[in-house]
Write an enzyme that holds these catalytic residues in place. Structure first.
Site, mmCIF file in Angstrom:
data_model
loop_
_atom_site.group_PDB
_atom_site.id
_atom_site.type_symbol
_atom_site.label_atom_id
_atom_site.label_comp_id
_atom_site.label_asym_id
_atom_site.label_seq_id
_atom_site.Cartn_x
_atom_site.Cartn_y
_atom_site.Cartn_z
ATOM 1 N N SER A 151 0.850 -1.188 0.000
ATOM 2 C CA SER A 151 0.000 0.000 0.000
ATOM 3 C C SER A 151 0.885 1.236 0.000
ATOM 4 O O SER A 151 2.002 1.199 0.515
ATOM 5 C CB SER A 151 -0.865 -0.004 1.263
ATOM 6 O OG SER A 151 -1.440 1.267 1.475
ATOM 7 N N TYR A 164 -1.429 -0.406 10.029
ATOM 8 C CA TYR A 164 -1.564 -0.846 8.628
ATOM 9 C C TYR A 164 -0.299 -0.524 7.824
ATOM 10 O O TYR A 164 0.216 -1.351 7.069
ATOM 11 C CB TYR A 164 -2.779 -0.140 8.037
ATOM 12 C CG TYR A 164 -3.162 -0.514 6.636
ATOM 13 C CD1 TYR A 164 -3.844 -1.692 6.372
ATOM 14 C CD2 TYR A 164 -2.881 0.343 5.573
ATOM 15 C CE1 TYR A 164 -4.223 -2.016 5.082
ATOM 16 C CE2 TYR A 164 -3.259 0.023 4.278
ATOM 17 C CZ TYR A 164 -3.926 -1.149 4.042
ATOM 18 O OH TYR A 164 -4.316 -1.463 2.761
ATOM 19 N N LYS A 168 2.078 -3.116 5.966
ATOM 20 C CA LYS A 168 2.263 -3.031 4.514
ATOM 21 C C LYS A 168 3.727 -2.778 4.152
ATOM 22 O O LYS A 168 4.216 -3.247 3.127
ATOM 23 C CB LYS A 168 1.357 -1.947 3.927
ATOM 24 C CG LYS A 168 -0.127 -2.314 3.950
ATOM 25 C CD LYS A 168 -0.389 -3.639 3.280
ATOM 26 C CE LYS A 168 -1.849 -3.883 2.956
ATOM 27 N NZ LYS A 168 -2.083 -5.239 2.428
#
Ligand code: ADP
Length: 262
Positions: A151, A164, A168
């Site tokens: 991401s 997150y 990622k």
């Protein structure tokens, strides 16, 4: 002849959003698709095979071949069971797309350890658990393709996404190492950083704004369009030379397709 004719593909988290779009596109291109999704609630908890089965029904109604799987990607048992089911069904695995994921956005100072652990477990450990048996099989059987999902959050950082972004970023690092270690066995390992308006992102104000702005969101932000990039990455058109390559595809609509290592 489809671009993925005869290839066996495992796609995790494929009951919704991007994963479902990948699965349908793969089916249409002639792949045999194991559609994994833990199902149920938005956070991935719940344990219903319903969403995965729905995608399988769509694929078979369109003349393709697919099977549903409801295992949890974030445990070794789950990763093994996913691999075992594909082997039992078709006797080989040519493609693995690690796509399953959840969001637990919160600013770092307010964030909880529980959310940190959960997000790391589903994204980073989930990628590990599903890749482990597949990588081993591909190593001994002439190679294959593995695409992980990173991401922009992992590369550049997004507000409120410490858990997150860390997961990622970890996936990006893992991808590079697997590409280096896998290339001599013919295993092509890449990651994609898609930007799409899906169930996971629809509540994020930035995505909604971009999607609604006339020129704000790339056409390729639609899951079905991003799925075409995924088909290409997993097809033989997207080759790997002897030096090995990690491709990083981000925001396909603004044509960011670059080889980050060659
Ligand atoms: P996006 O398409 O934006 O990536 P979605 O929420 O639409 O996001 O899709 C992610 C999918 O991953 C969901 O269908 C969810 O059920 C699935 N998923 C989440 N956690 C797990 C898990 N541990 N094992 C398998 N699938 C999972």
């Amino acid at each position: 002849m489809g671009l993925l004719n005869g290839k066996v593909a495992i796609i995790t988290g494929a009951g919704n959003g991007l994963g479902a779009a990948y699965a349908r596109a793969f089916g249409a291109e002639g792949a045999k698709v194991l559609v994994n999704d833990l199902g149920g609630a938005r956070d991935g908890s719940g344990g219903s095979i319903g969403p995965a089965q729905q995608v399988v029904d769509d694929i078979t109604a369109a003349g393709g071949e697919a099977v549903a799987n409801g295992n949890d990607v974030s445990t070794m048992e789950g990763g093994q069971a996913i691999f075992d089911q594909a082997m039992k069904q078709w006797g080989r695995v040519d493609i693995l797309v690690n796509n399953a994921g959840i969001l637990r956005d919160e600013t770092f100072h307010k964030g909880s350890e529980a959310n940190w652990d959960l997000v790391m477990k589903v994204h980073l450990k989930g990628t590990y658990c599903c890749t482990k048996p597949v990588f081993e099989w591909m190593r001994a059987n002439g190679g294959g393709t593995i695409v992980n999902t990173s991401s922009t959050s992992g590369l550049l950082g997004n507000f409120g996404q410490s858990n997150y972004g860390a997961a990622k970023g970890g996936i990006y690092g893992l991808t590079r190492v697997l590409a280096i270690e896998g290339r001599k066995y013919g295993i092509k390992v890449m990651c994609m950083s898609p930007s799409a308006l899906t169930r996971m992102t629809e509540d994020l104000p930035r995505y909604r704004e971009l999607a609604e702005a006339e020129d704000g969101f790339p056409v390729a932000g639609l899951p079905d369009t991003i799925a075409q990039s995924m088909v290409y990455m997993c097809s033989d058109l997207c080759g790997m030379d002897k030096s090995g390559k990690v491709m990083h595809v981000g925001r396909p609509g603004i044509a960011e397709l670059k080889v980050v290592r060659s």
